[in-house]
Design an enzyme around this catalytic site. Structure first.
Site, PDB file in Angstrom:
ATOM      1  N   LYS A   1       0.578  -1.132   0.011  1.00  0.00           N
ATOM      2  CA  LYS A   1       0.066   0.032   0.045  1.00  0.00           C
ATOM      3  C   LYS A   1       1.115   1.105   0.038  1.00  0.00           C
ATOM      4  O   LYS A   1       1.440   1.506   1.005  1.00  0.00           O
ATOM      5  CB  LYS A   1      -0.976   0.001   1.211  1.00  0.00           C
ATOM      6  CG  LYS A   1      -2.066   0.793   0.865  1.00  0.00           C
ATOM      7  CD  LYS A   1      -2.564   1.769   2.300  1.00  0.00           C
ATOM      8  CE  LYS A   1      -1.576   3.118   2.782  1.00  0.00           C
ATOM      9  NZ  LYS A   1      -1.529   3.947   1.981  1.00  0.00           N
TER      10      LYS A   1
ATOM     11  N   GLY B   1       6.265   5.795   7.949  1.00  0.00           N
ATOM     12  CA  GLY B   1       5.633   7.057   8.012  1.00  0.00           C
ATOM     13  C   GLY B   1       5.608   7.913   9.356  1.00  0.00           C
ATOM     14  O   GLY B   1       6.481   7.767   9.880  1.00  0.00           O
ATOM     15  N   SER B   2       4.430   8.492   9.653  1.00  0.00           N
ATOM     16  CA  SER B   2       4.310   9.383  10.489  1.00  0.00           C
ATOM     17  C   SER B   2       4.441   8.520  11.989  1.00  0.00           C
ATOM     18  O   SER B   2       4.013   7.316  12.180  1.00  0.00           O
ATOM     19  CB  SER B   2       3.106  10.099  10.492  1.00  0.00           C
ATOM     20  OG  SER B   2       1.949   9.249  10.755  1.00  0.00           O
TER      21      SER B   2
ATOM     22  N   VAL C   1       0.565   7.340  12.915  1.00  0.00           N
ATOM     23  CA  VAL C   1       0.085   6.235  12.576  1.00  0.00           C
ATOM     24  C   VAL C   1       0.793   5.119  12.588  1.00  0.00           C
ATOM     25  O   VAL C   1       0.588   3.743  12.704  1.00  0.00           O
ATOM     26  CB  VAL C   1       0.019   6.352  10.923  1.00  0.00           C
ATOM     27  CG1 VAL C   1      -0.459   5.296  10.112  1.00  0.00           C
ATOM     28  CG2 VAL C   1      -0.865   7.772  10.649  1.00  0.00           C
ATOM     29  N   GLY C   2       2.034   5.112  12.721  1.00  0.00           N
ATOM     30  CA  GLY C   2       3.030   4.142  13.171  1.00  0.00           C
ATOM     31  C   GLY C   2       2.812   3.283  14.373  1.00  0.00           C
ATOM     32  O   GLY C   2       2.856   2.115  14.350  1.00  0.00           O
TER      33      GLY C   2
ATOM     34  N   GLU D   1       9.113   2.434  10.745  1.00  0.00           N
ATOM     35  CA  GLU D   1      10.040   3.684  10.878  1.00  0.00           C
ATOM     36  C   GLU D   1       9.156   4.845  10.908  1.00  0.00           C
ATOM     37  O   GLU D   1       8.424   5.087   9.973  1.00  0.00           O
ATOM     38  CB  GLU D   1      11.008   3.483   9.657  1.00  0.00           C
ATOM     39  CG  GLU D   1      12.276   4.141   9.707  1.00  0.00           C
ATOM     40  CD  GLU D   1      11.765   5.920   9.337  1.00  0.00           C
ATOM     41  OE1 GLU D   1      11.996   6.641  10.226  1.00  0.00           O
ATOM     42  OE2 GLU D   1      11.545   6.148   8.347  1.00  0.00           O
TER      43      GLU D   1
ATOM     44  N   CYS E   1      13.343  11.880   6.354  1.00  0.00           N
ATOM     45  CA  CYS E   1      13.223  11.507   7.846  1.00  0.00           C
ATOM     46  C   CYS E   1      14.551  11.556   8.304  1.00  0.00           C
ATOM     47  O   CYS E   1      15.021  11.677   9.875  1.00  0.00           O
ATOM     48  CB  CYS E   1      12.530  10.031   8.189  1.00  0.00           C
ATOM     49  SG  CYS E   1      13.511   8.706   7.247  1.00  0.00           S
TER      50      CYS E   1
ATOM     51  N   GLU F   1       8.709  16.916  14.127  1.00  0.00           N
ATOM     52  CA  GLU F   1       9.347  16.554  12.726  1.00  0.00           C
ATOM     53  C   GLU F   1       8.429  17.604  11.858  1.00  0.00           C
ATOM     54  O   GLU F   1       7.266  17.296  11.646  1.00  0.00           O
ATOM     55  CB  GLU F   1       9.407  15.229  12.317  1.00  0.00           C
ATOM     56  CG  GLU F   1      10.001  15.077  11.128  1.00  0.00           C
ATOM     57  CD  GLU F   1       9.979  13.697  10.774  1.00  0.00           C
ATOM     58  OE1 GLU F   1      10.983  13.206   9.966  1.00  0.00           O
ATOM     59  OE2 GLU F   1       8.944  12.878  10.712  1.00  0.00           O
TER      60      GLU F   1
END
Length: 466
Positions: free
Chosen positions: A167, A216-217, A220-221, A238, A272, A364
């Site tokens: 995805k 990702g963020s 969400v991670g 990550e 990142c 971030e």
């Protein structure tokens, strides 16, 4: 608490736009929908035993074919990354080359040993260990490296015998579709499936796959980790960084400034591994301040299709708004005006005298901005670098190797780069961070092969007494 949306809140389609010219629409793409993702996982699960049993030569040949096809389409892929995610063309070409190299690297993995043989503690027989694939790997990839990150997740998963459902981020769907075309051409049906969409599709993938890899963020991670852990399946996440560059007085200040400027503003800071905090130790502050300001002024900002461009547009209007909010009210050492024109551009910015508690020191931003911070000595600089929740990468700039090694032992980050930009990744070495920057085993290199397999121990005793 962040969670995945219900089906009723899911998107049905999304539009991909050129960040340098939002009127340029790459396409409107339908979202897969959660039921379709679950069905794709089941097809992949049915295809997995045959793929795993196909043998090392077949899997190696397929991955080699993907590498060759990526190289053959290099110009097209680079241009697509420029147009869809605003990646400067020089970086886009480098990403394509790296993508091909990743597939070639993992094409050798099927021939690697999958276990060991041991003597039993007592009596006749053999003890064996063997690593086996999990089944279906559910991969959730970000938009900023639309070719390399899906590849460094998919290639090792496939090499060791898993099937894959990917995805991609909605912003990079066109890139993902083209990459998927290349991969699917080289693999049997059902072994690799693309599942475009948003959070609903991601949630469905985490709910059905046998192993999950996410980039990702942080919010969400964390939701991905909770959902996968509740199911008892392996997961790695990550989740970004708030990376520091530590500059000691004995460093080559001009060289350090050049490295740090690129790490702040290259690809508009949308990595990142970008530098967002510059910690100047002792007497390094004033010369570094001047050199870094000059280096940032010299960086070419503009059309990502121009080979001279270092800092292109931000990926979306929302990203540019987030950048503007982050620098609002702060004292700027250097900050040019955003470029005129239709794109979502932001000027490379260095700020100082940032108050404690400011979001720039804890969140971030994912834009071309960094804070210049003073430290009395190396010990204080290390404490400052370690003071945030994230721990992905730190760069250390010094001429004294002893000092660098001493600092390395105390820095709480997954990666440390000495006299080099914080950005930059070697695909054959483990990649990942500490604390809130990462969860689970590392990506890339041999670490990836271990993550996408589970170890089994076999005891082979003779059937008859000797």
């Amino acid at each position: 608490m962040t969670s995945f949306p219900t089906a009723s809140s899911a998107m049905t389609s999304f539009v991909s736009r050129n960040p340098a010219d939002p009127s340029d629409v790459l396409g409107e793409f339908p979202a897969s929908g959660a039921p379709a993702v679950a069905a794709a996982v089941e097809r992949a699960r049915a295809a997995q035993p045959g793929w795993a049993a196909s043998g090392a030569a077949a899997r190696s040949s397929a991955l080699t074919a993907v590498a060759a096809a990526v190289e053959a389409a290099a110009g097209e892929l680079a241009a697509l990354a420029v147009r869809e995610v605003g990646k400067p063309i020089a970086e886009a070409r480098a990403e394509v080359a790296r993508t091909a190299a990743i597939w070639r690297y993992y094409a050798q993995a099927p021939y690697e040993p999958t276990g060991t043989v041991h003597e039993p503690a007592a009596g006749p027989g053999l003890l064996l260990t063997r690593r086996r694939p999990h089944g279906v790997a559910g991969l959730i990839a970000p938009w900023n490296f639309p070719l390399a990150i899906p590849s460094w997740k998919a290639a090792p998963a496939l090499a060791v015998g898993n099937t894959v459902v990917l995805k991609p981020a909605p912003e990079a769907t066109a890139c993902a579709r083209r990459l998927a075309d290349i991969i699917e051409e080289a693999l049997p049906d059902g072994v690799f499936t693309l599942a475009p969409g948003g959070a609903a599709e991601g949630g469905a993938l985490v709910a059905t796959a046998d192993v999950v890899s996410f980039t990702g963020s942080t919010a969400v991670g964390e939701a991905v980790v909770r959902a996968a852990t509740a199911r008892g399946i392996p997961v790695q996440a990550e989740m970004g960084g708030l990376n520091a560059a530590i500059v000691l007085p004995d460093a080559d200040i001009e060289r350090a400034a050049a490295h740090i400027a690129v790490a702040i503003a290259g690809y508009a800071g949308q990595k990142c591994t970008a530098t967002s905090r510059v910690i100047a130790v002792g007497a390094a502050r004033d010369p570094l301040r001047e050199a870094l300001a000059e280096a940032l002024r010299k960086l070419a900002v503009g059309d990502p299709a121009d080979p001279a461009t270092v800092c292109g547009p931000l990926v979306s209007e929302q990203a540019r708004d987030r950048f503007e909010r982050a620098r609002d009210g702060l004292r700027a050492v250097v900050s040019g005006p955003s470029l005129a024109g239709p794109g979502w551009y932001a000027a490379p910015t260095l700020v100082e005298e940032v108050p404690q508690g400011h979001r720039l020191l804890s969140e971030e931003v994912f834009g071309p901005i960094a804070a210049l911070l003073p430290a009395r000595d190396t010990a204080e600089a290390v404490r400052m670098a370690n003071s945030v929740a994230q721990g992905l990468v730190t760069s250390v700039h010094t001429a004294d190797l002893d000092v660098a090694l001493h600092a390395l032992d105390r820095l709480d980050t997954g990666m440390i780069r000495v006299n080099a930009p914080s950005t930059g990744v070697d695909f054959h070495l483990p990649f990942g961070g500490a604390k809130a920057s990462g969860h689970g085993p590392r990506e890339q290199g041999r670490a990836a092969l271990e993550f996408y397999t589970s170890s089994r121990t076999y005891t082979l005793a003779p059937g008859d007494a000797m």
